[in-house]
Write a protein that holds these residues in place. Sequence first.
Motif, mmCIF file in Angstrom:
data_model
loop_
_atom_site.group_PDB
_atom_site.id
_atom_site.type_symbol
_atom_site.label_atom_id
_atom_site.label_comp_id
_atom_site.label_asym_id
_atom_site.label_seq_id
_atom_site.Cartn_x
_atom_site.Cartn_y
_atom_site.Cartn_z
ATOM 1 N N ASN A 3 26.948 80.629 83.934
ATOM 2 C CA ASN A 3 26.961 82.025 83.482
ATOM 3 C C ASN A 3 27.577 82.906 84.561
ATOM 4 O O ASN A 3 27.288 82.747 85.745
ATOM 5 N N GLY A 4 28.420 83.821 84.128
ATOM 6 C CA GLY A 4 29.032 84.744 85.077
ATOM 7 C C GLY A 4 30.260 84.177 85.761
ATOM 8 O O GLY A 4 30.809 84.799 86.676
ATOM 9 N N ALA A 5 30.736 83.018 85.301
ATOM 10 C CA ALA A 5 31.883 82.380 85.972
ATOM 11 C C ALA A 5 33.213 83.017 85.594
ATOM 12 O O ALA A 5 34.188 82.862 86.308
ATOM 13 N N GLY A 6 33.246 83.716 84.459
ATOM 14 C CA GLY A 6 34.507 84.324 84.017
ATOM 15 C C GLY A 6 35.033 83.729 82.718
ATOM 16 O O GLY A 6 36.159 84.018 82.323
ATOM 17 N N LYS A 7 34.190 82.918 82.042
ATOM 18 C CA LYS A 7 34.641 82.268 80.804
ATOM 19 C C LYS A 7 34.989 83.306 79.724
ATOM 20 O O LYS A 7 36.025 83.218 79.080
ATOM 21 N N THR A 8 34.090 84.271 79.543
ATOM 22 C CA THR A 8 34.311 85.277 78.500
ATOM 23 C C THR A 8 35.545 86.113 78.807
ATOM 24 O O THR A 8 36.321 86.448 77.902
ATOM 25 N N THR A 9 35.747 86.420 80.080
ATOM 26 C CA THR A 9 36.939 87.193 80.463
ATOM 27 C C THR A 9 38.200 86.415 80.119
ATOM 28 O O THR A 9 39.159 86.971 79.578
ATOM 29 N N HIS A 32 38.618 86.471 76.330
ATOM 30 C CA HIS A 32 39.066 87.783 75.850
ATOM 31 C C HIS A 32 40.534 88.039 76.193
ATOM 32 O O HIS A 32 41.248 88.675 75.425
ATOM 33 N N GLU A 80 30.848 85.928 71.651
ATOM 34 C CA GLU A 80 29.472 85.536 71.967
ATOM 35 C C GLU A 80 28.480 86.517 71.370
ATOM 36 O O GLU A 80 27.401 86.152 70.934
ATOM 37 N N ALA A 111 37.129 89.020 88.620
ATOM 38 C CA ALA A 111 36.419 88.229 87.604
ATOM 39 C C ALA A 111 37.126 86.904 87.355
ATOM 40 O O ALA A 111 36.488 85.876 87.148
#
Lengths: 303, 236
Positions: free
Chosen positions: A37-43, A46, A81, A18
């Motif tokens: 979206n899905g790039a790994g920003k939220t990971t 976190h 988010e 990720a």
Amino acid sequence: MSNVELAGVSRWYGNVVAVNDVSMNLGSGVTGLLGPNGAGKTTVLHMMAGFLAPSKGTVTLDGEPTWGNPAVYRRLGLVTERESVYDFLSAYEFALASAQLHRLAQPEAAARRALELVELTDAQDRRIGTYSKGMRQRARVAAALVHDPEVLLLDEPFNGMDPRQRLHMMELLHSLGEQGRTILFSSHILEEVEQVSGTVQVIVSGRLAASGDFRTIRRLMTNRPHVFAVQSSDDRRLAVELIGQPSVNGVDVTRDGLTVRAGDYGSFTRALPKIALASGIRVRRLLPSDESLESVFSYLVEA
Amino acid sequence: MSTVTWITARGLFGRRRFLLLFPLPVLLVGLAVLARSAGVDPGQWGQPVVYGLGLGVLLPVTALIVGTGVLGSEIDDGTLLHILTKPLPRWQIVLPKLAVATGVTALTVAVPLYVAGVLVDSVRFGLGLAAASAVGALAYSAFFLALSLLTRRPVLLGLVYVLIWEGLLNSIVSGTRVLSVQHYVVTLTDRIAPTALLDGSVSLPVAIVMSAVFTVGFTLLAIRRLRTFSVAGETS
């Protein structure tokens, strides 16, 4: 002033990577974490917030690891988010509970101050369940700001906000950054990042694709080769004229018109009307065919 | 009252699943009142109502609904993050939640069991049932609360424990009763108020020690698990 540092951080889930070997250092001011979206920003967010252990590398806040260290939340606020919020509480109760959980000396005053910051005082006694999406978001920001954190992480904070609320949130982040706080917010919308932050970290497919001053990166993005679909009253003659232009790298003649590969967006779009006018050719259609954010990001990765 | 306790209690009573707590106690008391007023011999209906319905269904199912509700629901809807982003030692989150789960379960179960116990036998039997079920509420709650952190399907696994382990295996393989909260409660009740209705199948020391092991063990496990609670990125 607080400092968040990622050093050689990777995170994988089984065989899926990720986040791949990301290093960044965030100081005071507002930084945008940009990526599709899905790039790994939220990971990444976190891991910064201590909710995910890096598979490799270290994530620290002022030298202390964020993972498994609840003490960092004295200096860190997080707005996720996900819209989750205690629907059965009023915004005041929610902010007050947050202040009490932080063991603040004057929780009532802190809750009121946080609600004023996000302009939610008028509706503070209504149940959050009755709020609009934007109001819920502001209630969550108030709860995250109640202890006046030095570091604030926000995951897609502008989602669901109307233009006025969006503007207000942008101003709020801006002023918090100017006060010397370290603010990081993620977004997949270029314009949002452009309006709020001077510094940007671009993440694509889990890798840090670009990092630094937004204007420099923006220039890279706008100066990249562009592909246009053109239809005119005389495609072949227009192709001959265009290929002589320094800003044009190549022209394909297709059944639907011309596919023009321009080396410079600005020069080409300025030159085309002049050529058409001088040659007496009517341009019926001009469409940039690779304007999706993903293509912009892909270019950055390849650059 | 701590803020975590207050939020947990408000959350529990504010959710619809709280309504699921009411039918079983009403059914238990209703059956006991009906049988008693019809003059049926308590020897005929006492065991199925008190043991079969009260200790076999009401206590574990209530503990399951509440125990998984105090933490599992907040994990499911993401609201737990609001508490986790506070500089609190994780035991200060787990213990108040365990206290709320135990308190609500004990209250929901002990009162109807007390009433049924009095109608079946005596006030002493009613008090014995109430006290032992409170101990059972604590052990069950610690177990189900820990399940909320150990698995994404705590209700399903909890039901497997209650229905398959306690309901089925305990009657076939007697050794499995050593790991059955239900049998600890039966033994404790039988020692507080001996009757012919209940027969403790594990010894008193086993019931006491294992209740403590369940409670302490699963509480420590929950605290340890919460210390390393991960939130996966939704966009990754």
